[in-house]
Motif scaffolding. Structure first.
Motif, PDB file in Angstrom:
ATOM      1  N   ARG A 262       0.838  -1.204   0.000  1.00  0.00           N
ATOM      2  CA  ARG A 262       0.000   0.000   0.000  1.00  0.00           C
ATOM      3  C   ARG A 262       0.873   1.256   0.000  1.00  0.00           C
ATOM      4  O   ARG A 262       2.102   1.188   0.128  1.00  0.00           O
ATOM      5  CB  ARG A 262      -0.907  -0.008   1.229  1.00  0.00           C
ATOM      6  N   ARG A 280       3.373  -0.626  -4.280  1.00  0.00           N
ATOM      7  CA  ARG A 280       3.267  -1.306  -5.573  1.00  0.00           C
ATOM      8  C   ARG A 280       3.866  -0.472  -6.701  1.00  0.00           C
ATOM      9  O   ARG A 280       4.504  -1.014  -7.616  1.00  0.00           O
ATOM     10  CB  ARG A 280       1.779  -1.593  -5.875  1.00  0.00           C
ATOM     11  N   CYS A 302      -2.398  -5.927   0.756  1.00  0.00           N
ATOM     12  CA  CYS A 302      -2.839  -4.560   0.471  1.00  0.00           C
ATOM     13  C   CYS A 302      -4.143  -4.332   1.233  1.00  0.00           C
ATOM     14  O   CYS A 302      -4.453  -5.062   2.182  1.00  0.00           O
ATOM     15  CB  CYS A 302      -3.016  -4.349  -1.039  1.00  0.00           C
ATOM     16  N   LYS A 306      -6.545  -6.977  -3.881  1.00  0.00           N
ATOM     17  CA  LYS A 306      -6.459  -6.923  -5.342  1.00  0.00           C
ATOM     18  C   LYS A 306      -5.073  -6.483  -5.813  1.00  0.00           C
ATOM     19  O   LYS A 306      -4.444  -7.152  -6.626  1.00  0.00           O
ATOM     20  CB  LYS A 306      -7.538  -5.994  -5.898  1.00  0.00           C
ATOM     21  N   ILE A 307      -4.610  -5.356  -5.290  1.00  0.00           N
ATOM     22  CA  ILE A 307      -3.290  -4.864  -5.680  1.00  0.00           C
ATOM     23  C   ILE A 307      -2.213  -5.851  -5.254  1.00  0.00           C
ATOM     24  O   ILE A 307      -1.207  -6.053  -5.947  1.00  0.00           O
ATOM     25  CB  ILE A 307      -3.015  -3.476  -5.071  1.00  0.00           C
ATOM     26  N   SER A 308      -2.423  -6.514  -4.118  1.00  0.00           N
ATOM     27  CA  SER A 308      -1.436  -7.484  -3.653  1.00  0.00           C
ATOM     28  C   SER A 308      -1.341  -8.672  -4.609  1.00  0.00           C
ATOM     29  O   SER A 308      -0.271  -9.264  -4.778  1.00  0.00           O
ATOM     30  CB  SER A 308      -1.789  -7.972  -2.244  1.00  0.00           C
ATOM     31  N   LEU A 310      -1.798  -8.492  -7.902  1.00  0.00           N
ATOM     32  CA  LEU A 310      -0.983  -7.988  -9.016  1.00  0.00           C
ATOM     33  C   LEU A 310       0.489  -7.958  -8.630  1.00  0.00           C
ATOM     34  O   LEU A 310       1.363  -8.306  -9.433  1.00  0.00           O
ATOM     35  CB  LEU A 310      -1.451  -6.593  -9.423  1.00  0.00           C
TER      36      LEU A 310
END
Length: 342
Positions: A262, A280, A302, A306-308, A310
């Motif tokens: 994050r 990220r 994250c 979701k971002i984690s 990726l």
């Protein structure tokens, strides 16, 4: 003719097949139904030869590009379509021959510049040019009410009144109509004076479709939606559950690194105990100095998971083959009252 109508919410797509030659086409496929289309083709014993989009959709995500790549068949659109992935482009009155089926294209601009209708035997697939009890809107990119009037009254409505009408959308559970029924009952088609029809279309004042920008971007270019990007990443990485990760932390395990991806303010407000911070957006630039051991077991996290995902997929692409993603995110971690470090 083999025929299957597939509804996805208000979106309508169609599988047409020739039983004599086991050839088929897909019309206006929707991205969430790819497995279903392939299952239907297998059930009928047909091979999909063409994937057709009647126009550049602004209200759903087309599956045409992905299916054409998977099956090695052309995406078919009108000649003026902006989509670079359209491998076969039809002009007015040109036909596709699919076994014993003859699929004739009618260029019907108005809803979009590249709109076309498809006449096949006793039916016509009207895209968003003509809907059941309505017409396509003309206030989206490349829409034009004058062109829609000409396409409807000068071309489409001159066809056999008995032709069955199958549109690309219907939100009231209806499956089809006929040309004759629409001429008689469709409220918008009662405005038969050109100027009155154009004025009516310009005064509709409709809300923009949900995800319009993303739909146009992906459908015009063949790019990926955000959901596709996340799904592709999730398919490449294992995950670890919140409870499993907490057990590792509570047990004092030192064989894994929790990597919080994050932004700085979110990390500082509270993170998993012992987590290392690497946003990220800086992952590719800083990963070599932050994580010098490519064999280390890494769990990315994250806010929402979701971002984690990726980030974990990126780490694996970079050679960190033991990277996994946390199934869930810091929001659920906090909701469970798991330990937080600030």
């Amino acid at each position: 003719m083999l025929f299957e109508q597939i509804a996805t919410g208000g979106c309508q797509s169609y599988l047409l097949g020739c039983p004599d030659t086991q050839c088929a086409v897909l019309i206006d496929p929707e991205i969430s139904q790819i497995d279903r289309y392939q299952g239907l083709a297998s059930r009928y014993g047909v091979r999909i030869r063409y994937v057709i989009d009647t126009h550049t959709h602004a209200d759903h995500f087309s599956a045409a590009h992905r299916i054409s790549e998977t099956l090695g068949v052309p995406t078919v659109m009108h000649q003026v379509s902006p989509a670079p992935h359209a491998g076969l482009r039809l002009g007015d009155d040109e036909m596709l021959i699919v076994g014993n089926l003859r699929i004739r294209a009618l260029h019907t601009p108005g809803h979009t510049r590249d709109s076309m209708c498809l006449v096949v035997g006793d039916r016509v697939f009207t895209g968003d040019t003509l809907l059941i009890g309505g017409t396509g809107r003309t206030d989206l990119p490349t829409g034009n009410p004058e062109q829609l009037y000409d396409s409807l009254f000068g071309k489409l409505l001159t066809l056999d009144p008995a032709l069955l009408v199958y549109p690309a959308h219907d939100y009231k559970g209806r499956t089809h109509s006929t040309i004759g029924a629409e001429i008689a009952e469709n409220p918008r088609l009662q405005k038969r004076d050109r100027a009155e029809f154009v004025q009516m279309m310009r005064e509709l004042n409709l809300a923009a479709p949900t995800h319009m920008t993303e739909a146009l971007r992906t459908n015009m270019t063949g790019g990926k939606t955000v959901s596709q990007l996340l799904a592709d990443a999730a398919a490449k990485v294992p995950h670890i559950g919140l409870e499993e990760l907490r057990r590792h932390i509570d047990g004092g395990a030192n064989n894994l690194l929790v990597l919080d991806v994050r932004e700085d303010a979110a990390f500082r407000s509270g993170h998993i105990p012992g987590a290392r911070h690497l946003p990220r957006g800086q992952l590719e630039l800083r990963v070599n100095e932050e994580i010098p051991d490519p064999t280390m077991r890494i769990v990315t996290c994250c806010e929402f998971g979701k971002i984690s995902t990726l980030a974990a997929a990126t780490l694996r692409e970079l050679g960190f083959m033991r990277a996994v993603a946390l199934d869930g995110g810091m929001k659920i971690w906090r909701d469970k009252d798991y330990p937080i470090e600030t």
